[in-house]
Write a protein that holds these residues in place. Structure first.
Motif, PDB file in Angstrom:
ATOM      1  N   LYS A 532     -15.331   8.147 -23.304  1.00 48.25           N
ATOM      2  CA  LYS A 532     -16.324   7.085 -23.097  1.00 48.25           C
ATOM      3  C   LYS A 532     -17.444   7.228 -24.139  1.00 48.25           C
ATOM      4  O   LYS A 532     -17.840   6.257 -24.790  1.00 48.25           O
ATOM      5  CB  LYS A 532     -16.883   7.215 -21.669  1.00 48.25           C
ATOM      6  CG  LYS A 532     -17.860   6.142 -21.296  1.00 48.25           C
ATOM      7  CD  LYS A 532     -17.989   6.028 -19.752  1.00 48.25           C
ATOM      8  CE  LYS A 532     -19.175   5.134 -19.391  1.00 48.25           C
ATOM      9  NZ  LYS A 532     -20.462   5.869 -19.385  1.00 48.25           N
ATOM     10  N   ALA A 533     -17.909   8.457 -24.310  1.00 47.75           N
ATOM     11  CA  ALA A 533     -18.973   8.703 -25.289  1.00 47.75           C
ATOM     12  C   ALA A 533     -18.493   8.328 -26.691  1.00 47.75           C
ATOM     13  O   ALA A 533     -19.236   7.762 -27.502  1.00 47.75           O
ATOM     14  CB  ALA A 533     -19.393  10.170 -25.237  1.00 47.75           C
ATOM     15  N   TRP A 534     -17.241   8.640 -26.953  1.00 44.80           N
ATOM     16  CA  TRP A 534     -16.640   8.320 -28.269  1.00 44.80           C
ATOM     17  C   TRP A 534     -16.704   6.810 -28.523  1.00 44.80           C
ATOM     18  O   TRP A 534     -17.139   6.347 -29.584  1.00 44.80           O
ATOM     19  CB  TRP A 534     -15.187   8.813 -28.268  1.00 44.80           C
ATOM     20  CG  TRP A 534     -14.491   8.701 -29.576  1.00 44.80           C
ATOM     21  CD1 TRP A 534     -13.902   7.575 -30.081  1.00 44.80           C
ATOM     22  CD2 TRP A 534     -14.298   9.735 -30.540  1.00 44.80           C
ATOM     23  NE1 TRP A 534     -13.353   7.847 -31.306  1.00 44.80           N
ATOM     24  CE2 TRP A 534     -13.574   9.179 -31.610  1.00 44.80           C
ATOM     25  CE3 TRP A 534     -14.644  11.093 -30.595  1.00 44.80           C
ATOM     26  CZ2 TRP A 534     -13.196   9.904 -32.738  1.00 44.80           C
ATOM     27  CZ3 TRP A 534     -14.270  11.827 -31.707  1.00 44.80           C
ATOM     28  CH2 TRP A 534     -13.559  11.245 -32.773  1.00 44.80           C
ATOM     29  N   ALA A 535     -16.271   6.041 -27.521  1.00 43.39           N
ATOM     30  CA  ALA A 535     -16.268   4.581 -27.651  1.00 43.39           C
ATOM     31  C   ALA A 535     -17.696   4.056 -27.831  1.00 43.39           C
ATOM     32  O   ALA A 535     -17.935   3.107 -28.588  1.00 43.39           O
ATOM     33  CB  ALA A 535     -15.607   3.949 -26.432  1.00 43.39           C
ATOM     34  N   GLU A 536     -18.628   4.677 -27.145  1.00 41.90           N
ATOM     35  CA  GLU A 536     -20.031   4.228 -27.259  1.00 41.90           C
ATOM     36  C   GLU A 536     -20.584   4.461 -28.664  1.00 41.90           C
ATOM     37  O   GLU A 536     -21.291   3.628 -29.214  1.00 41.90           O
ATOM     38  CB  GLU A 536     -20.904   4.936 -26.215  1.00 41.90           C
ATOM     39  CG  GLU A 536     -20.746   4.329 -24.840  1.00 41.90           C
ATOM     40  CD  GLU A 536     -21.303   5.205 -23.717  1.00 41.90           C
ATOM     41  OE1 GLU A 536     -21.093   4.845 -22.544  1.00 41.90           O
ATOM     42  OE2 GLU A 536     -21.916   6.261 -24.019  1.00 41.90           O
ATOM     43  N   VAL A 537     -20.226   5.609 -29.223  1.00 43.38           N
ATOM     44  CA  VAL A 537     -20.685   5.904 -30.589  1.00 43.38           C
ATOM     45  C   VAL A 537     -20.128   4.859 -31.562  1.00 43.38           C
ATOM     46  O   VAL A 537     -20.849   4.303 -32.392  1.00 43.38           O
ATOM     47  CB  VAL A 537     -20.251   7.321 -31.023  1.00 43.38           C
ATOM     48  CG1 VAL A 537     -20.445   7.509 -32.526  1.00 43.38           C
ATOM     49  CG2 VAL A 537     -21.017   8.386 -30.246  1.00 43.38           C
ATOM     50  N   LYS A 538     -18.839   4.571 -31.428  1.00 44.93           N
ATOM     51  CA  LYS A 538     -18.227   3.584 -32.339  1.00 44.93           C
ATOM     52  C   LYS A 538     -18.907   2.223 -32.175  1.00 44.93           C
ATOM     53  O   LYS A 538     -19.251   1.566 -33.169  1.00 44.93           O
ATOM     54  CB  LYS A 538     -16.723   3.496 -32.056  1.00 44.93           C
ATOM     55  CG  LYS A 538     -15.945   2.517 -32.908  1.00 44.93           C
ATOM     56  CD  LYS A 538     -16.054   2.735 -34.418  1.00 44.93           C
ATOM     57  CE  LYS A 538     -15.146   3.820 -34.950  1.00 44.93           C
ATOM     58  NZ  LYS A 538     -15.264   4.008 -36.424  1.00 44.93           N
ATOM     59  N   LEU A 539     -19.139   1.830 -30.933  1.00 36.28           N
ATOM     60  CA  LEU A 539     -19.757   0.520 -30.711  1.00 36.28           C
ATOM     61  C   LEU A 539     -21.170   0.471 -31.319  1.00 36.28           C
ATOM     62  O   LEU A 539     -21.557  -0.525 -31.932  1.00 36.28           O
ATOM     63  CB  LEU A 539     -19.800   0.210 -29.206  1.00 36.28           C
ATOM     64  CG  LEU A 539     -20.251  -1.200 -28.860  1.00 36.28           C
ATOM     65  CD1 LEU A 539     -19.276  -2.241 -29.412  1.00 36.28           C
ATOM     66  CD2 LEU A 539     -20.402  -1.376 -27.334  1.00 36.28           C
TER      67      LEU A 539
END
Ligand code: 7GP
Length: 842
Positions: A532-539
């Motif tokens: 989830k954190a990974w996806a947030e960073v990308k976004l």
């Protein structure tokens, strides 16, 4: 001149040694002091530019102290040094990197905030140091970072161009070039007006014979131009080691000559002399992978090479060692053939000035040099006309002929009666006019030659340098696959991802020093919180780019869409035309759909960026087509978020730092066998994006490392390219039907005047489609469909991204530099602890 302070007075020096700021209070004090004294301003007129200047100076003070210590340590240790000769160093910005490497970025952040500034805004005030075109120049910059970070005693040598690569403006969809005057204020360079070398051009050669019958050549007459050194500190990460990049600037060699003119009232012509001398280092040639053979370029090459060698030899001579030990003290790396004259210059110094025998001198030369080849494209392989070399460097031409003579004699001994091979490998091409083949000279004068990725190294061994493998044996030709510095290309560009990675692999100072530690990430690939954190960073990174696009182009892009990026120099072999034809195909398909169907299509943003060489007509047409498509698609109310096309103006290093972390997919789609390595492919994957690419350059090794399920490969293979081309010319060659639809749309005027794009179409239809755009088109489209389907499954996509990042450790430029050090240079790091006592001389 001995400038060392005598022993009794040194105590006063030691007591007053500079130390730079420690902690936030001192940082703030230093910033204010620099604003008020160095810049002569105050809190009533301190804008962001002034705050940038003062912050840089505060960090620079710290850097300089370590830089001086490093240089002293290297002098005392008296070990072998590496000299990296490159006409290009594409450094980008320095302040952020200095803060990271000195440490204390946090201190600066909170200190600047106390003083009324945001650190991000301050960092953005800096002009990029853009002394390079593309891959070759950026690689040199990554190598300097790794050399310092790994504590290798190393110097870079280059030219201090007054104008770096031009700034690109897009006006009515066309590229317009604007000069890049970047030196207005540059706190990162130190002029060394006491370090100068006078460089000779033109003139003639006189030979004298002494009593013993020994003949000596003297190069006399001609012009003299002065080289002045400008030094740039290169800090290492998590080490105090700070190396030096020495850039030469040209000036008129002052002398009575000017004064005579001046006194005789010829003031103007003495100023003209001055300007003529300054022209040498005035401007970077803006060609990437293309050789133009201009006289001024040859002047630049000799000027830089002669000044650098003088400096290197001067340093060696201080050690009072015998000449035969030169290669134990000095390794010189030639970044492509641009510095090849260094081989000839060292031979000249040794035989003409130092009186060594030819053979002894030549052994020293060969053991000193190594050469890196960066391309197999024939139009990029340097050749200089014999007449031009003769005119500009008469003595060097004689030496080149002698080198060639002795080389061909030795070939003849090994391959008797083989006339063919002799003419094939001759350094002098017997054409009209005769040409000096610089790559052959570089091979003959070096002990190792390397390519920059496995396929590329295989290609040079089996195609362009095949005969030399036969002559010298296979061991002379090695591969060192390129790499990138994770400091700039992960931590600085993508602090969000770097911090997230740090939570799993234990602190940036660990994985930024040993990138293979990333493999620990694989343990967390199924950890929901981490994903989830990974996806947030990308976004967040995509949002940052979307904001940038909004402010610079006015277009709104949806950060939820798939961001598909191709940023690099515009070149037919890199095939931005394939990409934009694919975009047009997608647009036509969307247009043919009903609104309901369109809503189901996964939205995409196609992002392009890159400069065309000012004289490269076809590349400029490609830019124009991209911009024309962008205008039509982005303003088509039927399309909405389903497709947006963006051209980012003036792509450079600092823009790459925003773009790379925001990509979901990046395109590395060169015709197989043409892209030697590519290095942005590594940057994109390291930042959690996937690749669509051909089996070319380092894409192949990236695939091997991350697994073929994590990359979208397509297209013909390098081994089939020759046959396909042959077939285009002699067989019946039909354009791909999908591509025909695209061409029809262009023909019908959908994207404006057909006339402008006719050249790109005929390149495919009528001129043999040299870059195989049509052959690869279908496979490209199919693979793009696969990308859409994969992206729709976000969970699987994220798994691919995390897995890929975890397997990218191999592509650190630290690994590369260690390979060069071991296989080619035979140098060892010099640990900072190896200290020296500050007592003895300099
Ligand atoms: C480039 C290559 O095109 C690129 O594939 C490679 O990654 C990069 O060097 C670093 O090795 N070559 C140039 O930029 C270039 O101008 C001709 O080469 C001298």
């Amino acid at each position: 001149v001995e400038a060392s302070i005598p022993e009794p007075q040194r105590e006063a020096w030691l007591k007053n040694q500079a130390s730079g700021f420690k902690g936030k209070d001192e940082f703030e004090k230093e910033v204010v002091r620099h604003v008020e004294t160095t810049l002569a301003r105050s809190m009533f007129n301190c804008d962001e530019t002034a705050a940038y200047a003062a912050t840089s100076l505060a960090f620079r003070d710290r850097l300089v102290i370590e830089w001086n210590r490093t240089q002293q340590r290297q002098t005392f240790a008296d070990t072998k040094r590496v000299y990296y000769l490159s006409l290009e160093f594409l450094m980008g910005r320095a302040l952020d990197n200095a803060m990271l490497n000195v440490g204390d970025k946090e201190v600066a952040k909170s200190g600047l905030s106390d003083l009324g500034f945001r650190i991000e805004d301050i960092i953005q005030q800096e002009n990029d140091a853009a002394l390079g075109n593309g891959g070759l120049g950026r690689l040199a910059a990554c190598f300097l970072d790794s050399l310092a970070s790994l504590d290798y005693p190393a110097w870079g040598y280059g030219l201090r161009y007054r104008y770096g690569i031009f700034k690109q403006e897009i006006i009515d969809g066309y590229q317009v070039e604007v000069p890049d005057y970047w030196l207005d204020f540059n706190p990162w360079e130190f002029p060394r007006h006491d370090v100068t070398v006078d460089i000779q051009f033109y003139g003639y050669v006189k030979k004298t014979t002494d009593d013993s019958g020994k003949v000596t050549a003297h190069w006399e007459g001609g012009d003299t131009v002065r080289a002045v050194a400008y030094d740039v500190p290169i800090p290492g990460y998590a080490t105090p080691a700070t190396n030096n990049l020495r850039l030469w600037s040209s000036q008129a060699a002052s002398g009575e000559f000017d004064f005579q003119k001046f006194n005789s009232g010829d003031y103007e012509s003495s100023v003209a002399d001055q300007q003529r001398a300054e022209t040498i280092s005035a401007v970077l040639y803006p060609n990437d992978n293309l050789d133009r053979g201009k006289e001024l370029r040859l002047k630049q090459q000799y000027f830089w090479v002669a000044a650098s060698l003088y400096d290197i030899v001067r340093r060696f001579k201080k050690s009072k060692r015998p000449w035969r030990e030169f290669p134990d003290q000095v390794a010189i790396q030639l970044n492509d053939t641009h510095p090849t004259l260094a081989i000839v210059e060292l031979q000249r110094i040794l035989i003409d000035l130092e009186g060594l025998d030819w053979d002894d001198a030549w052994n020293i030369v060969q053991q000193t040099f190594c050469y890196t080849n960066h391309t197999v494209l024939p139009e990029a392989l340097e050749k200089w006309s014999v007449g031009l070399v003769q005119h500009l460097l008469p003595r060097h031409l004689q030496i080149i002929y002698d080198i060639n003579l002795f080389f061909l004699q030795s070939v003849e001994r090994s391959f008797p009666k083989n006339r063919e091979i002799l003419s094939r490998v001759s350094i002098i091409e017997e054409s009209q006019p005769k040409m000096v083949r610089m790559a052959y000279l570089a091979i003959v004068g070096s002990h190792k030659v390397n390519g920059v990725a496995e396929l590329h190294s295989d290609l040079i061994r089996t195609t362009i340098f095949k005969d030399f493998v036969t002559i010298f044996g296979p061991d002379k030709f090695v591969n060192v696959t390129n790499g990138i510095t994770p400091r700039r290309w992960l931590h600085q560009a993508n602090p969000g991802l770097s911090d997230l990675i740090a939570t799993k692999v234990g602190g940036p100072e660990l994985f930024l020093k040993d990138l293979t530690l990333l493999n620990k990430l694989e343990l967390s690939v199924n950890d929901p919180a981490f994903r989830k954190a990974w996806a947030e960073v990308k976004l967040a990174n995509k949002q940052r780019l979307a904001d940038y696009i909004k402010t610079t182009t006015g277009y709104t892009v949806n950060p939820i869409a798939l961001f598909d990026v191709q940023v690099k120099r515009i070149h037919e072999y890199k095939r931005q035309q394939l990409n934009i034809f694919g975009v047009i195909y997608r647009y036509l398909k969307l247009k043919a759909m009903t609104p309901e169907e369109r809503k189901k299509v996964p939205p995409r943003v196609s992002i392009f960026g890159g400069k065309a060489a000012p004289g490269y007509w076809m590349a400029k047409q490609i830019i124009h087509l991209i911009n024309s498509v962008s205008k039509v698609v982005n303003n088509d109310p039927d399309i909405g978020d389903a497709l947006k096309v963006i051209f980012i103006e003036d792509y450079n290093v600092s823009k790459a730092e925003i773009i790379v972390p925001a990509s979901d997919l990046s395109e590395h789609i060169s015709t197989a066998g043409t892209e030697a390595s590519g290095t942005s492919n590594m940057k994109f994957v390291l930042n959690g994006g996937l690749i669509i690419g051909t089996c070319d350059g380092a894409n192949i090794e990236i695939t091997r490392e991350i697994g073929e399920e994590n990359i979208f490969l397509f297209g013909n293979l390098a081994e089939d390219v020759d046959d396909l081309r042959h077939n285009h010319t002699y067989g019946d060659h039909k354009t791909d039907p999908g591509l025909d639809q695209v061409f029809d749309a262009i023909h019908s005027g959908t994207f404006g005047s057909v006339h402008d794009f006719q050249g790109m179409i005929s390149a495919v239809r009528d001129h043999g489609d040299y870059y195989l755009v049509s052959d690869d088109f279908h496979s490209y489209l199919e693979t793009q469909d696969l990308v859409d389907k994969s992206y729709a499954d976000q969970e699987l996509w994220i798994t691919k991204c995390i897995t890929s990042v975890s397997r990218m450790g191999f592509f650190s430029s630290d690994r590369c530099i260690n390979e060069y050090a071991e296989m080619m240079w035979n140098v060892e790091p010099l640990q900072p602890e190896t200290n020296i006592g500050t007592k003895k001389g300099e």
